[in-house]
Write a protein that holds these residues in place. Structure first.
Motif, mmCIF file in Angstrom:
data_model
loop_
_atom_site.group_PDB
_atom_site.id
_atom_site.type_symbol
_atom_site.label_atom_id
_atom_site.label_comp_id
_atom_site.label_asym_id
_atom_site.label_seq_id
_atom_site.Cartn_x
_atom_site.Cartn_y
_atom_site.Cartn_z
ATOM 1 N N GLY A 155 0.247 16.777 -13.167
ATOM 2 C CA GLY A 155 0.286 16.865 -14.619
ATOM 3 C C GLY A 155 1.632 16.556 -15.218
ATOM 4 N N GLN A 156 2.661 16.246 -14.425
ATOM 5 C CA GLN A 156 3.988 15.967 -14.967
ATOM 6 C C GLN A 156 4.011 14.586 -15.592
ATOM 7 O OE1 GLN A 156 7.384 17.049 -12.567
ATOM 8 N NE2 GLN A 156 8.330 15.084 -12.973
ATOM 9 N N VAL A 157 4.657 14.468 -16.757
ATOM 10 C CA VAL A 157 4.737 13.210 -17.479
ATOM 11 C C VAL A 157 6.168 12.706 -17.424
ATOM 12 C CG1 VAL A 157 4.444 12.061 -19.692
ATOM 13 C CG2 VAL A 157 2.848 13.859 -19.013
ATOM 14 N N LYS B 30 11.907 10.522 -11.580
ATOM 15 C CA LYS B 30 12.774 9.377 -11.847
ATOM 16 C C LYS B 30 12.126 8.083 -11.395
ATOM 17 C CE LYS B 30 17.322 7.455 -10.731
ATOM 18 N NZ LYS B 30 18.585 7.654 -9.984
ATOM 19 N N ARG B 31 11.478 8.097 -10.223
ATOM 20 C CA ARG B 31 10.853 6.877 -9.735
ATOM 21 C C ARG B 31 9.683 6.473 -10.633
ATOM 22 N NH1 ARG B 31 10.708 3.454 -5.637
ATOM 23 N NH2 ARG B 31 12.579 4.449 -4.833
ATOM 24 N N MET B 32 8.872 7.424 -11.062
ATOM 25 C CA MET B 32 7.772 7.093 -11.959
ATOM 26 C C MET B 32 8.302 6.591 -13.291
ATOM 27 S SD MET B 32 4.564 6.868 -11.815
ATOM 28 C CE MET B 32 3.260 6.411 -12.967
ATOM 29 N N GLY B 33 9.444 7.090 -13.722
ATOM 30 C CA GLY B 33 10.062 6.571 -14.940
ATOM 31 C C GLY B 33 10.468 5.114 -14.781
ATOM 32 N N GLU B 34 10.959 4.745 -13.587
ATOM 33 C CA GLU B 34 11.297 3.345 -13.326
ATOM 34 C C GLU B 34 10.051 2.462 -13.373
ATOM 35 O OE1 GLU B 34 13.168 3.441 -9.559
ATOM 36 O OE2 GLU B 34 15.062 4.284 -10.273
ATOM 37 N N VAL B 35 8.954 2.981 -12.821
ATOM 38 C CA VAL B 35 7.701 2.227 -12.850
ATOM 39 C C VAL B 35 7.265 1.995 -14.297
ATOM 40 C CG1 VAL B 35 5.256 2.319 -12.265
ATOM 41 C CG2 VAL B 35 6.966 3.035 -10.581
ATOM 42 N N LYS B 36 7.291 3.038 -15.108
ATOM 43 C CA LYS B 36 6.876 2.897 -16.500
ATOM 44 C C LYS B 36 7.792 1.953 -17.267
ATOM 45 C CE LYS B 36 4.405 7.278 -17.118
ATOM 46 N NZ LYS B 36 4.275 8.503 -17.934
ATOM 47 N N THR B 37 9.077 1.999 -16.983
ATOM 48 C CA THR B 37 10.004 1.092 -17.651
ATOM 49 C C THR B 37 9.675 -0.355 -17.332
ATOM 50 O OG1 THR B 37 11.765 2.743 -17.597
ATOM 51 C CG2 THR B 37 12.422 0.459 -17.924
ATOM 52 N N PRO C 194 0.147 11.304 -17.064
ATOM 53 C CA PRO C 194 0.700 12.280 -16.121
ATOM 54 C C PRO C 194 0.526 11.798 -14.684
ATOM 55 C CG PRO C 194 -1.461 12.983 -16.823
ATOM 56 C CD PRO C 194 -1.179 11.698 -17.557
ATOM 57 N N THR C 195 1.300 12.362 -13.784
ATOM 58 C CA THR C 195 1.202 12.026 -12.364
ATOM 59 C C THR C 195 0.900 13.281 -11.561
ATOM 60 O OG1 THR C 195 3.589 12.303 -12.106
ATOM 61 C CG2 THR C 195 2.786 10.085 -12.556
ATOM 62 N N GLY C 196 0.249 13.075 -10.421
ATOM 63 C CA GLY C 196 -0.065 14.197 -9.547
ATOM 64 C C GLY C 196 -1.463 14.079 -8.970
ATOM 65 N N GLY C 197 -1.704 14.758 -7.860
ATOM 66 C CA GLY C 197 -3.029 14.762 -7.256
ATOM 67 C C GLY C 197 -3.193 13.728 -6.161
ATOM 68 N N ARG C 198 -4.444 13.487 -5.769
ATOM 69 C CA ARG C 198 -4.782 12.600 -4.665
ATOM 70 C C ARG C 198 -4.669 11.133 -5.081
ATOM 71 N NH1 ARG C 198 -8.243 15.183 -0.929
ATOM 72 N NH2 ARG C 198 -9.630 13.373 -0.832
ATOM 73 N N THR C 199 -4.908 10.221 -4.122
ATOM 74 C CA THR C 199 -4.728 8.787 -4.355
ATOM 75 C C THR C 199 -6.014 8.036 -4.027
ATOM 76 O OG1 THR C 199 -2.438 9.065 -3.648
ATOM 77 C CG2 THR C 199 -3.228 6.810 -3.936
ATOM 78 N N GLY D 110 -10.307 -15.337 -6.455
ATOM 79 C CA GLY D 110 -9.276 -16.223 -6.986
ATOM 80 C C GLY D 110 -8.503 -15.643 -8.146
ATOM 81 N N ILE D 111 -8.454 -14.325 -8.251
ATOM 82 C CA ILE D 111 -7.730 -13.668 -9.343
ATOM 83 C C ILE D 111 -6.245 -13.590 -8.992
ATOM 84 C CG2 ILE D 111 -7.462 -11.522 -10.639
ATOM 85 C CD1 ILE D 111 -10.434 -11.001 -10.148
ATOM 86 N N ALA D 112 -5.404 -14.102 -9.884
ATOM 87 C CA ALA D 112 -3.963 -14.023 -9.665
ATOM 88 C C ALA D 112 -3.523 -12.565 -9.722
ATOM 89 C CB ALA D 112 -3.217 -14.838 -10.720
ATOM 90 N N SER D 113 -2.679 -12.155 -8.756
ATOM 91 C CA SER D 113 -2.299 -10.745 -8.658
ATOM 92 C C SER D 113 -0.829 -10.600 -8.309
ATOM 93 C CB SER D 113 -3.137 -10.024 -7.588
ATOM 94 O OG SER D 113 -4.515 -10.183 -7.819
ATOM 95 N N VAL D 114 -0.301 -9.441 -8.657
ATOM 96 C CA VAL D 114 1.048 -9.029 -8.282
ATOM 97 C C VAL D 114 0.963 -7.589 -7.807
ATOM 98 C CG1 VAL D 114 3.406 -8.581 -9.065
ATOM 99 C CG2 VAL D 114 2.169 -10.574 -9.931
ATOM 100 N N VAL D 115 1.558 -7.290 -6.651
ATOM 101 C CA VAL D 115 1.610 -5.919 -6.138
ATOM 102 C C VAL D 115 3.048 -5.440 -6.223
ATOM 103 C CG1 VAL D 115 1.334 -4.425 -4.132
ATOM 104 C CG2 VAL D 115 -0.365 -6.190 -4.617
ATOM 105 N N VAL D 116 3.251 -4.330 -6.910
ATOM 106 C CA VAL D 116 4.571 -3.720 -7.038
ATOM 107 C C VAL D 116 4.594 -2.479 -6.139
ATOM 108 C CG1 VAL D 116 6.271 -2.746 -8.609
ATOM 109 C CG2 VAL D 116 4.734 -4.552 -9.406
ATOM 110 N N ASP D 117 5.416 -2.537 -5.097
ATOM 111 C CA ASP D 117 5.484 -1.466 -4.099
ATOM 112 C C ASP D 117 6.427 -0.376 -4.596
ATOM 113 O OD1 ASP D 117 5.501 0.132 -1.906
ATOM 114 O OD2 ASP D 117 6.133 -1.411 -0.478
ATOM 115 N N CYS D 118 5.891 0.823 -4.788
ATOM 116 C CA CYS D 118 6.676 1.950 -5.286
ATOM 117 C C CYS D 118 7.039 2.934 -4.166
ATOM 118 C CB CYS D 118 5.899 2.690 -6.373
ATOM 119 S SG CYS D 118 5.464 1.655 -7.775
#
Length: 680
Positions: free
Chosen positions: A406-408, A514-521, A568-573, A629-637
């Motif tokens: 639940g942390q934002v 902090k890392r999730m903040g970088e992702v959002k930025t 928010p972040t948290g929980g399973r994946t 054939g969908i163009a994609s980008v994967v950002v590794d966090c």
């Protein structure tokens, strides 16, 4: 202007005076009708709020217009346009017709808006046969654009030119036709579907935000009026006929009074100070506010602009001009406006003031004692703010841990994207991102016309097509015998927009705040780029037990930013569920808009819940998406410290996607990488 004659109602449309609970909207439309120099009205609001109903009803209360008989461009008999294509006119001839509302469809072609030249007559007979468009029909009337925020860029450019010059010009194959095009521009829009280009937004003199009332009594009144009208439209219109005529007469009186209204130096200075206090760009805000204040004074029957007129004008003219970040919602702070009006109003001497003690209030400044300020919570608020502003020392690195459920996490200042041109894969939706074959742009070739298809003819290609057949067609004199089958249409290369769908891992495995903040930025930076390039965006998030479509594909980038910031972040994946949900969103989007190419941006560390079996399901889903054939980008966090599993890289291989490491790529680089990937 001739007075309104006591005739029967012109139509059985819903009466303007019967609209309930939209006083600001009605006032803005009336002021724009009194003084067309204000520049029109933009109406923003949710669906089902009677925006279109009010606009269409306005014409029933507008004064009739005197025009030159037979002139397709509605020239004023007292001041006919010397360059009118239907001129020269006889000054004595006059005809009176009702005020006109011309609707511009969102999907209209440029030829329909500007008008077109008859190519066959131009080539065969050497005459300029011009067919007027919607701008000619709207001259000296109202031009209404429903869903104006969805208008294609090439039509926006046409409106901008006409609004700036007051004329419409058709330049086609060496032939030029120009005619006056002065109109009151009225647009309606739902902000959820995207914002307007800043240039067109600034051309609207006034703006009004409308919403359905939450008062049950008003909602009942709205329902009763509408149901009564639908049951017997004619009787309903007759019931409001008196109010309609009274309002029409009042508008005529206000127009006649407009030239007599005095805008004093004090009022001018007050307007200038108010505009400066809101930090608006340019001087158009000052001019529009001044014109609106004059119109409001005339509407109120006054010959001198007062503070009340300035206040009403500022509330309508400034909300969409206030300087703001691209993702901030427009609006005007009422308290700030009142403070600006107070600061700009010269004080009047009060004989009751105590010259020795100052105003009432217990102190020399009238603000109470210092103890009163402290007891009002000033110290507590300051302490709370100081506590909230404390941040951990960024120079001290600590091992990342899972973000609490639940942390934002908030984003930092976004980066500006670099504009890159990418190779088009085919025809696309007009935009500003990728190269594509579109309806506008530079000519790169020609093609045959299919059936009665409309479009800009290619002059030289048409001549080449018709020239070999002149002898067989018996043509011996000047000109060409041109047939419909000879006409060739121009093939143009412009730019297209894309659908950028973010699939964001919001689970607890994403690590620290902090890392999730970088992702959002990083994502906000790309959203800023999409805002500027007119892309469509969507947002899918996955955490806990399932994936959620946080935002279906939309042109409202601002909504995407707000949804992302509150994520928010948290929980399973549930990684596989996130990919499958994203693929379903793209499938539906392709049905609705098959010409818009998608780009999937997967932001995750690849750590699916439940171990190898769950990750295998995620890889299977990724492989299926890659086969489409969908163009994609994967950002590794995945965090750089500790043991790296490299799961996101495996997903990228299954997707056939570009792989990026968040720890090595800044937000600006992410934007460039995503843009480059669109060439695939």
């Amino acid at each position: 202007m001739r007075p309104v004659s006591p005739e029967a109602p012109r139509s059985t449309g819903f009466p303007f005076t019967a609209v309930v609970g939209m006083e600001d909207l009605q006032l803005a439309l009336i002021l724009a009708a009194i003084s067309p120099a204000i520049g029109g009205v933009l109406i923003r609001g949710e669906k089902g709020t009677a925006k279109s109903t009010a606009v269409r009803a306005l014409t029933e209360i507008l004064p009739p217009v005197d025009v030159v008989p037979g002139c397709r461009f509605s020239c004023d008999p007292d001041h006919p346009d010397p360059a009118c294509p239907d001129g020269p006119h006889q000054e004595s001839a006059t005809m009176t017709r009702p005020a006109r509302l011309v609707e511009l469809p969102v999907g209209a072609t440029e030829d329909r808006v500007l008008g077109s030249l008859h190519l066959e007559k131009a080539l065969a007979e050497g005459i300029t046969a011009y067919e007027p468009g919607l701008l000619a029909a709207a001259h000296r009337g109202l031009l209404y654009v429903d869903e104006v925020n969805l208008l294609h860029d090439h039509l926006v450019d046409v409106l901008l030119d006409a609004a700036a010059m007051g004329r419409a010009t058709v330049e086609r194959d060496g032939v030029s036709v120009t005619h006056p095009a002065r109109f009151v521009l009225v647009g309606t829009m739902n902000p959820e579907e995207g914002e307007l280009r800043p240039q067109l937004l600034d051309r609207f003199g006034l703006t009004v935000d409308v919403a359905a009332s939450r008062d049950p009594a008003i909602r009942v009144e709205v329902m009763r009026a509408r149901l009564t009208y639908e049951a017997d439209p004619l009787s309903f219109v007759v019931r409001y006929d008196g109010a309609q005529r009274e309002l029409a007469e009042r508008i005529i009186k206000a127009r006649d009074l407009l030239s007599e209204v005095i805008l004093t130096d004090a009022a001018l200075r007050q307007i200038a100070e108010i505009c400066a206090s809101f930090d608006v760009d340019g001087m158009r805000a000052d001019l529009v506010t001044a014109r609106t204040a004059v119109a409001h004074a005339a509407w109120s029957g006054r010959t001198v602009v007062e503070v009340e007129d300035v206040r009403a004008a500022a509330k309508l003219a400034l909300p969409h001009r206030k300087r703001r970040n691209p993702f901030d919602a427009p609006g005007l702070d009422d308290e700030q406006l009142e403070q600006a009006i107070t600061d700009s109003t010269p004080p009047e001497p009060d004989p009751d003031d105590d010259p020795d003690g100052g105003p009432d209030g217990g102190g020399p400044d009238g603000g109470g004692s210092p103890d009163d300020v402290q007891n009002d919570g000033g110290q507590d608020d300051s302490g709370e703010r100081a506590e909230d502003s404390r941040e951990p020392n960024e120079n001290v690195e600590s091992a990342p841990g899972p973000a609490p459920s639940g942390q934002v996490a908030g984003s930092s200042e976004p980066y500006k994207a670099r504009l890159l041109s990418v190779q088009a894969a085919g025809a696309g939706v007009a935009g500003r991102r990728s190269r594509a074959l579109t309806e506008v742009g530079r000519v790169v070739g020609d093609r045959a016309r299919v059936g009665r298809e409309s479009g800009r003819p290619h002059l030289l290609a048409t001549i080449r097509s018709a020239a070999p057949h002149q002898h067989a067609r018996g043509r011996s004199g000047p000109g060409l015998a041109v047939r419909t089958s000879d006409v060739r249409l121009a093939v143009r290369e412009g730019r297209e927009g894309n659908l950028v769908l973010f699939c964001v891992d919001a689970s607890g495995s994403m690590g620290t705040k902090k890392r999730m903040g970088e992702v959002k930025t990083a994502i906000v930076s790309l959203l800023l780029d999409a805002y500027q390039r007119r892309d469509t965006v969507g947002l899918v998030t996955f955490a806990g037990a399932d994936a959620t479509v946080a935002l279906p594909p939309t042109g409202s980038v601002e909504t995407a930013v707000r949804r992302l910031e509150s994520l928010p972040t948290g929980g399973r994946t549930p990684l596989a569920e996130g990919l499958l949900q994203a693929s379903e969103v793209l499938r539906i989007a392709a049905i609705r808009d098959p010409r818009r190419r998608p780009l999937l941006v997967l932001v995750t560390d690849g750590r699916a819940t439940s171990g190898d079996k769950a990750f295998a399901r995620a890889r299977q889903a990724a492989g299926w998406i890659g086969q489409q054939g969908i163009a994609s980008v994967v950002v590794d966090c995945e965090p750089r410290r500790g043991v790296r599993l490299g799961l996101a890289a495996e997903l990228a291989a299954d997707l056939g996607a570009e792989y990026l490491d968040l720890g090595e790529v800044a937000a600006g680089n992410l934007v460039r990488a995503v843009t480059d990937r669109r060439a695939a």
